[in-house]
Scaffold this motif. Structure first.
Motif, short mmCIF file in Angstrom:
data_model
loop_
_atom_site.label_atom_id
_atom_site.label_comp_id
_atom_site.label_asym_id
_atom_site.label_seq_id
_atom_site.Cartn_x
_atom_site.Cartn_y
_atom_site.Cartn_z
N GLY A 92 0.91 -1.46 -0.02
CA GLY A 92 -0.08 0.13 -0.17
C GLY A 92 0.97 1.10 -0.15
O GLY A 92 2.00 1.60 0.00
N ALA A 93 0.09 2.38 -0.06
CA ALA A 93 1.06 3.79 0.31
C ALA A 93 1.50 4.13 1.12
O ALA A 93 2.62 4.84 1.35
N GLY A 94 1.46 3.52 2.41
CA GLY A 94 2.04 3.72 3.46
C GLY A 94 1.43 5.05 4.22
O GLY A 94 0.50 5.38 3.94
N ASP A 95 2.24 4.73 5.93
CA ASP A 95 1.66 5.92 6.25
C ASP A 95 1.81 7.70 5.59
O ASP A 95 3.20 7.99 4.84
N GLU A 96 1.43 8.66 6.75
CA GLU A 96 1.67 9.78 6.29
C GLU A 96 3.25 10.00 6.60
O GLU A 96 3.33 10.09 8.03
N VAL A 97 3.66 11.48 5.43
CA VAL A 97 5.14 11.33 6.18
C VAL A 97 5.22 12.69 6.97
O VAL A 97 5.30 13.74 6.13
N ARG A 98 5.48 12.77 8.47
CA ARG A 98 5.87 13.77 8.80
C ARG A 98 6.66 13.50 9.41
O ARG A 98 6.77 12.31 10.26
N LEU A 99 7.56 14.29 9.80
CA LEU A 99 8.74 14.20 11.10
C LEU A 99 8.12 14.50 12.38
O LEU A 99 7.94 15.48 13.28
N PRO A 100 9.52 13.54 13.45
CA PRO A 100 8.69 14.25 14.87
C PRO A 100 9.32 15.53 15.59
O PRO A 100 10.73 15.72 13.97
N ASP A 101 9.43 16.29 16.53
CA ASP A 101 9.72 17.47 17.08
C ASP A 101 11.50 16.59 17.35
O ASP A 101 11.19 15.30 17.94
N ASN A 102 11.85 17.98 17.87
CA ASN A 102 13.39 17.77 18.58
C ASN A 102 14.08 16.53 17.27
O ASN A 102 14.12 15.82 18.34
N LEU A 103 14.08 17.40 16.50
CA LEU A 103 14.41 15.74 15.58
C LEU A 103 16.47 15.32 15.73
O LEU A 103 16.37 14.93 16.62
N PRO A 104 16.30 16.50 15.67
CA PRO A 104 18.45 16.26 16.34
C PRO A 104 19.20 15.96 17.50
O PRO A 104 19.78 15.00 17.78
N ALA A 105 18.44 16.47 18.42
CA ALA A 105 19.09 16.48 19.80
C ALA A 105 18.30 14.64 20.06
O ALA A 105 18.93 14.54 21.00
N ASP A 106 17.10 14.05 19.79
CA ASP A 106 16.86 12.63 19.62
C ASP A 106 17.07 11.73 19.18
O ASP A 106 17.27 10.43 19.04
N LEU A 107 17.79 12.23 18.23
CA LEU A 107 17.93 11.06 17.10
C LEU A 107 19.64 10.88 17.68
O LEU A 107 19.59 8.83 17.39
#
Length: 470
Positions: A259-274
């Motif tokens: 299928g197409a998959g979920d909607e693509v949206r980045l999580p918040d506070n990404l650089p620090a949590d990555l």
């Protein structure tokens, strides 16, 4: 003692000014915007709604030799940490020996024994303990534990790489099948054109040129179908290898139904949590931590080692006297080793540890930059493809409509074969573009899930220590 210590080897002037950069140090707010999305779950492949994909990923993680090698490295690191832990504890041992020997008459051996053959029996119980005043063994243990954490994270990175590679190969199989459908439909259309052309040639409305052109076009379309079938077979073999099986395993895989998959949206506070959600970053950080402790071990080598040892036992000639109280023996005392002049060996060793530290720090910073760039690249590709798909689908609708009209007019004798050929070429190209864009977008979704860690989260320090204790 002051004079001796003044002449000892020292590590003055050996240091490093390198450090690990914080994630927010690198500019990424524009390329990695906060979109209130969610981090990928461990079952991120489920978003595509294909049960077979989920089963294939699980199978790959179960039987891959690559993953087995990673697990073996973890086991080796754990064993090394156990050895390092043993070095911090007292060592106790026991032994027995029997020796038949002729005693010399030319030394201090008293008459009655000198010149005779005797059997010497020795039995002892010994214990040694290194005081570790400078923390060398403790730091070696910490380095070994950090290495275990690093190898565990590296094993998780192998799992993530393997699962994403399996999903992307599976998506490639879906792309080839979709293109095969388009090519098969093209063969059907060109066979229909050839049939109409033959009829028109019979009626004298077309020449042999148009007939041969139609035959050539049909043959070219059939070649495309054959080429895609070969690519499908090769991709199946690749999937079989990723699953840790032989090529025949790939032949048993059913056609994908993604299928197409979920909607693509980045999580918040990404650089620090990555930094705690990408296993390769976590592994790189633990490598830095391990080299930090290795430096402390190398520095401790410049100071005296103090070992305590003690032993008790029995030592006698002959069996009759072996178990008597008079055969008792005991010893105890310290042993001190102080490096004074070593030709620069200890300083060279410390320099090597600092070089390893600098390399580990540079590797960490490089891994962090690469991770941020990876996320930004996959996101930008997805956004660009989304914009392209809108125009590509509109183009495809128009091209398919034009082809339908051209075929109808050709059958009615209202247009030429060249018009049909142009329409077919445009329709084929537009269908392929739409298919490739959709499949590429899904490929980038899989890559983005991997770039965000694929559901990995670093275990708390307390949990890690408990696992090592087991």
């Amino acid at each position: 003692m002051a004079a001796v210590l003044a002449g000892c080897a020292n590590y003055a002037g050996i240091h490093s000014d390198k450090h690990m950069e914080e994630a927010n140090h690198f500019a990424s707010t524009q390329s990695i915007p906060a979109e209130r999305g969610r981090w990928p779950a461990a079952d991120w492949a489920d978003q595509f709604g294909d049960a077979q994909l989920k089963a294939l990923v699980a199978e790959a993680l179960q039987g891959s030799p690559t993953l087995e090698k990673a697990r073996a490295r973890v086991a080796a690191a754990v064993a090394f940490s156990e050895t390092a832990n043993a070095n911090t504890l007292p060592q106790v041992g026991a032994g027995y020996s029997w020796t038949r020997q002729r005693l010399t008459e030319s030394t201090f051996i008293p008459p009655g024994f000198a010149g005779s053959w005797q059997s010497e029996n020795k039995a002892f119980l010994s214990a040694t303990y290194e005081l570790d005043l400078w923390g060398k063994n403790r730091e070696a243990l910490k380095s070994a534990v950090s290495t275990v954490h690093a190898t565990e994270a590296e094993a998780e990175q192998v799992k993530l790489t393997l699962s994403s590679a399996t999903a992307r190969a599976y998506n490639e199989l879906a792309r080839l099948y979709a293109l095969h459908d388009i090519a098969t439909n093209e063969v059907s259309q060109r066979r229909d054109v050839l049939r109409v052309t033959n009829g028109r040639v019979t009626m004298g409305l077309e020449t042999e040129v148009e007939k041969r052109t139609a035959e050539a076009n049909l043959a070219a379309a059939e070649v495309s179908v054959s080429a895609l079938e070969g690519n499908i077979l090769r991709t199946r073999y690749q999937l079989g290898a990723l699953l840790g099986q032989g090529p025949d395993r790939g032949l048993a895989i059913a056609r994908p139904a993604l299928g197409a998959g979920d909607e693509v949206r980045l999580p918040d506070n990404l650089p620090a949590d990555l930094v705690s959600r990408r296993p390769d970053i976590v592994a790189a950080r633990w490598r830095v931590d391990a080299t930090t402790h290795d430096i402390k071990v190398a520095k401790a080598e410049f100071y005296p080692d103090i070992n305590l040892s003690a032993a008790i036992g029995l030592d006698a000639f002959g069996w009759g006297r072996f178990l008597r109280a008079a055969s008792r023996t005991a010893s105890a005392g310290p042993a001190i080793h102080l490096p004074i002049f070593d030709g620069g060996a200890l300083r060279a060793q410390l320099k090597g540890r600092y070089a390893e530290f600098d390399f580990a720090v540079a590797s960490y910073n490089d891994t962090l930059i690469g991770a941020l760039t990876d996320v930004a690249t996959q996101l930008s590709d997805i956004r660009a493809i989304d914009a392209q798909i809108v125009n590509a689908e509109r183009t495809d609708v128009a091209a398919q409509r034009a082809l339908t009209l051209a075929l109808a007019q050709y059958k009615a004798g209202l247009t030429t074969q060249l018009t049909v050929l142009n329409a077919q070429t445009n329709a084929l190209a537009s269908s392929q573009v739409v298919t490739n864009l959709r499949m590429t977008r899904r490929d980038r979704q899989i890559a983005l899930a991997a770039a965000l860690g694929g559901g990995y989260t670093e275990a708390p320090a307390s949990t890690q220590q408990a696992a090592l204790a087991r």
